[in-house]
Design an enzyme around this catalytic site. Sequence first.
Site, PDB file in Angstrom:
ATOM      1  N   ARG A  21      25.092  61.389  37.240  1.00 52.01           N
ATOM      2  CA  ARG A  21      23.944  61.958  37.950  1.00 52.01           C
ATOM      3  C   ARG A  21      24.199  63.398  38.369  1.00 52.01           C
ATOM      4  O   ARG A  21      25.223  63.698  38.961  1.00 52.01           O
ATOM      5  CB  ARG A  21      23.629  61.114  39.184  1.00 52.01           C
ATOM      6  CG  ARG A  21      23.149  59.751  38.770  1.00 52.01           C
ATOM      7  CD  ARG A  21      23.074  58.750  39.889  1.00 52.01           C
ATOM      8  NE  ARG A  21      22.520  57.520  39.327  1.00 52.01           N
ATOM      9  CZ  ARG A  21      21.521  56.845  39.858  1.00 52.01           C
ATOM     10  NH1 ARG A  21      20.968  57.232  40.980  1.00 52.01           N
ATOM     11  NH2 ARG A  21      21.068  55.762  39.274  1.00 52.01           N
ATOM     12  N   SER A 136      14.945  35.494  46.456  1.00 50.27           N
ATOM     13  CA  SER A 136      14.783  36.925  46.240  1.00 50.27           C
ATOM     14  C   SER A 136      14.180  37.187  44.861  1.00 50.27           C
ATOM     15  O   SER A 136      14.694  36.699  43.853  1.00 50.27           O
ATOM     16  CB  SER A 136      16.169  37.573  46.368  1.00 50.27           C
ATOM     17  OG  SER A 136      16.118  38.949  46.142  1.00 50.27           O
ATOM     18  N   SER A 188       8.800  50.026  42.584  1.00 51.28           N
ATOM     19  CA  SER A 188       8.741  51.480  42.439  1.00 51.28           C
ATOM     20  C   SER A 188       9.074  51.978  41.048  1.00 51.28           C
ATOM     21  O   SER A 188       8.746  53.108  40.719  1.00 51.28           O
ATOM     22  CB  SER A 188       9.673  52.136  43.442  1.00 51.28           C
ATOM     23  OG  SER A 188      11.007  51.869  43.087  1.00 51.28           O
ATOM     24  N   HIS A 216       6.828  51.332  49.144  1.00 55.49           N
ATOM     25  CA  HIS A 216       6.073  52.217  48.247  1.00 55.49           C
ATOM     26  C   HIS A 216       4.567  52.071  48.408  1.00 55.49           C
ATOM     27  O   HIS A 216       3.802  52.544  47.569  1.00 55.49           O
ATOM     28  CB  HIS A 216       6.500  52.004  46.795  1.00 55.49           C
ATOM     29  CG  HIS A 216       7.876  52.524  46.558  1.00 55.49           C
ATOM     30  ND1 HIS A 216       8.140  53.841  46.278  1.00 55.49           N
ATOM     31  CD2 HIS A 216       9.075  51.911  46.657  1.00 55.49           C
ATOM     32  CE1 HIS A 216       9.441  54.017  46.171  1.00 55.49           C
ATOM     33  NE2 HIS A 216      10.037  52.865  46.394  1.00 55.49           N
ATOM     34  N   THR A 244       9.066  52.185  55.214  1.00 58.41           N
ATOM     35  CA  THR A 244       9.847  53.408  55.436  1.00 58.41           C
ATOM     36  C   THR A 244       8.966  54.495  56.027  1.00 58.41           C
ATOM     37  O   THR A 244       7.748  54.498  55.831  1.00 58.41           O
ATOM     38  CB  THR A 244      10.456  53.928  54.115  1.00 58.41           C
ATOM     39  OG1 THR A 244      11.298  55.050  54.405  1.00 58.41           O
ATOM     40  CG2 THR A 244       9.394  54.384  53.130  1.00 58.41           C
ATOM     41  N   LYS A 247       8.961  58.116  52.869  1.00 54.87           N
ATOM     42  CA  LYS A 247       8.247  58.367  51.626  1.00 54.87           C
ATOM     43  C   LYS A 247       6.843  58.897  51.950  1.00 54.87           C
ATOM     44  O   LYS A 247       6.718  60.050  52.324  1.00 54.87           O
ATOM     45  CB  LYS A 247       8.313  57.130  50.735  1.00 54.87           C
ATOM     46  CG  LYS A 247       9.769  56.946  50.236  1.00 54.87           C
ATOM     47  CD  LYS A 247      10.089  55.688  49.486  1.00 54.87           C
ATOM     48  CE  LYS A 247      11.579  55.679  49.124  1.00 54.87           C
ATOM     49  NZ  LYS A 247      12.076  54.393  48.642  1.00 54.87           N
ATOM     50  N   THR A 276      24.394  52.199  65.888  1.00 52.98           N
ATOM     51  CA  THR A 276      24.174  53.517  65.289  1.00 52.98           C
ATOM     52  C   THR A 276      23.203  54.320  66.146  1.00 52.98           C
ATOM     53  O   THR A 276      22.305  53.757  66.782  1.00 52.98           O
ATOM     54  CB  THR A 276      23.678  53.362  63.828  1.00 52.98           C
ATOM     55  OG1 THR A 276      23.696  54.636  63.188  1.00 52.98           O
ATOM     56  CG2 THR A 276      22.290  52.775  63.749  1.00 52.98           C
ATOM     57  N   THR A 277      23.428  55.610  66.195  1.00 52.33           N
ATOM     58  CA  THR A 277      22.601  56.503  67.007  1.00 52.33           C
ATOM     59  C   THR A 277      21.134  56.426  66.573  1.00 52.33           C
ATOM     60  O   THR A 277      20.837  56.373  65.377  1.00 52.33           O
ATOM     61  CB  THR A 277      23.122  57.945  66.861  1.00 52.33           C
ATOM     62  OG1 THR A 277      24.485  57.960  67.310  1.00 52.33           O
ATOM     63  CG2 THR A 277      22.318  58.931  67.681  1.00 52.33           C
ATOM     64  N   THR A 362      19.656  52.348  38.366  1.00 46.39           N
ATOM     65  CA  THR A 362      18.360  52.247  39.045  1.00 46.39           C
ATOM     66  C   THR A 362      17.430  51.325  38.262  1.00 46.39           C
ATOM     67  O   THR A 362      16.639  50.591  38.849  1.00 46.39           O
ATOM     68  CB  THR A 362      17.742  53.656  39.210  1.00 46.39           C
ATOM     69  OG1 THR A 362      18.718  54.495  39.833  1.00 46.39           O
ATOM     70  CG2 THR A 362      16.497  53.623  40.054  1.00 46.39           C
TER      71      THR A 362
HETATM   72  C1  LIG Z   1      13.474  53.759  48.967  1.00 50.06           C
HETATM   73  C2  LIG Z   1      13.405  52.269  49.152  1.00 50.06           C
HETATM   74  C3  LIG Z   1      13.927  51.659  50.295  1.00 50.06           C
HETATM   75  C4  LIG Z   1      14.759  52.421  51.275  1.00 50.06           C
HETATM   76  O1  LIG Z   1      13.992  53.242  52.080  1.00 50.06           O
HETATM   77  P1  LIG Z   1      14.643  54.571  52.671  1.00 50.06           P
HETATM   78  O2  LIG Z   1      13.832  54.890  53.853  1.00 50.06           O
HETATM   79  O3  LIG Z   1      14.600  55.592  51.586  1.00 50.06           O
HETATM   80  O4  LIG Z   1      16.078  54.233  53.022  1.00 50.06           O
HETATM   81  C5  LIG Z   1      13.685  50.320  50.505  1.00 50.06           C
HETATM   82  N1  LIG Z   1      12.980  49.572  49.613  1.00 50.06           N
HETATM   83  C6  LIG Z   1      12.502  50.134  48.482  1.00 50.06           C
HETATM   84  C7  LIG Z   1      11.728  49.261  47.542  1.00 50.06           C
HETATM   85  C8  LIG Z   1      12.710  51.482  48.209  1.00 50.06           C
HETATM   86  O5  LIG Z   1      12.269  52.013  47.070  1.00 50.06           O
END
Ligand SMILES: *Cc1c(COP(=O)(O)O)cnc(C)c1O
Length: 404
Positions: A21, A136, A188, A216, A244, A247, A276-277, A362
């Site tokens: 990469r 899963s 994704s 996503h 998230t 994104k 974690t902070t 990926t």
């Molecule tokens: C990117 C991603 C995550 C992780 O989210 P981040 O906020 O980037 O750490 C979780 N699940 C899927 C399906 C993703 O594509």
Amino acid sequence: MDFDALFNSQLDALKADGNYRIFAELERQCGQFPKARSHDDDAPDQVTVWCSNDYLGMGQHPKVQKAMVDAVLAHGTGAGGTRNISGTNNCHVALEAELADLHGKEDALLFTSGYVSNWAALSTLGSRLADCVILSDELNHASMIEGIRHSRAKKVIWKHNDPEDLDRKLAALPANAPKIVAFESVYSMDGDICPMEEILEVAEKHGAMTYLDEVHAVGLYGPRGGGVSEERGLADRITLIEGTLGKAYGCMGGYITGSAAMCDFIRSFASGFIFTTALPPAVAAAAATSIAHLKESQVERDRQKQQVAKLRNMLDARGIPHLDNPSHIVPVMIKDPVKCKMLADILMQDWGIYVQPINYPTVPKGTERLRFTPGPLHSDADILHLVEALSVLWKQCAIAHAVA
Ligand SMILES: *Cc1c(COP(=O)(O)O)cnc(C)c1O
């Protein structure tokens, strides 16, 4: 011992396979998105980004920027600690309320990323519920897979988006064991969307809880950006919705939403939450502003849909094959890691088009692809330029292929 030699031998193997990469160094410039300045010597100064997960350009939205800057000036840079030890700021609490409302749930819990939220929530649920079995989907994201692995709970993998296979696998388990069905709404890499209602019916029939990754989809689907579960009116039937802030919302962080008891449980036992902070308050303030904006505003979503459709139609007109799917993700399959990287290099160097080659791990080997994510800020001229570049390269590749 020569450790560097050990490292380099594995790196050399990656390079030989075409899976090494190389990151593109970009300088994002406010107001210019999806254009960005490239810092790479062999690329033009200005490139058009075609693979961003800042799907709607909210990372440069003036309201979101202002919220972050105002919060930095009001509250400083860092949170000051873990949530337990002086790190819980009013901005975190307000954001959690915004998130619970987004998905119509009792409560929400913030994490430092979506990855951490999946890892922490699944590992806590799987390890703390006695005899738990996690079912899963076979194409679940690495963060879910790692969380399940870390939980040491029994794991059963079901066929991708196949409720019948899920039904068979649930039926084979002891009736009284707690079961969690973990899946995503929008996948994704292929851009396909799960048969959510069918999956929920199967899970409900077997008394399983449902764990849905809407990473996503949040911000993009549903009248308020609540994801595919909102669009289909199914959110209230899902036990846990994860998302998230990094994104479509253009910031950073991750979260889960669900019942107050479940959020309290994960808050109280998840190592990845406790030790974690907390997110910087300004990041939380910007994310809350982005979410609130996309609850009201449809223009970004509408224009994104238009531009996605335009790209698809123009690819079709030129005979460039892309995976058919109902989402905003346009994968153009190359099916060879070396060719995929080479095409991406040429697009960047000769055309100023930045699309990252998507290779193993990926995606599975043999399914390498270029993954385009058109957004509301891609102009019609950007789309035309991309399609022209691809048509030229397609012809060249076909020639090269015929000679070889
Ligand atoms: C990117 C991603 C995550 C992780 O989210 P981040 O906020 O980037 O750490 C979780 N699940 C899927 C399906 C993703 O594509």
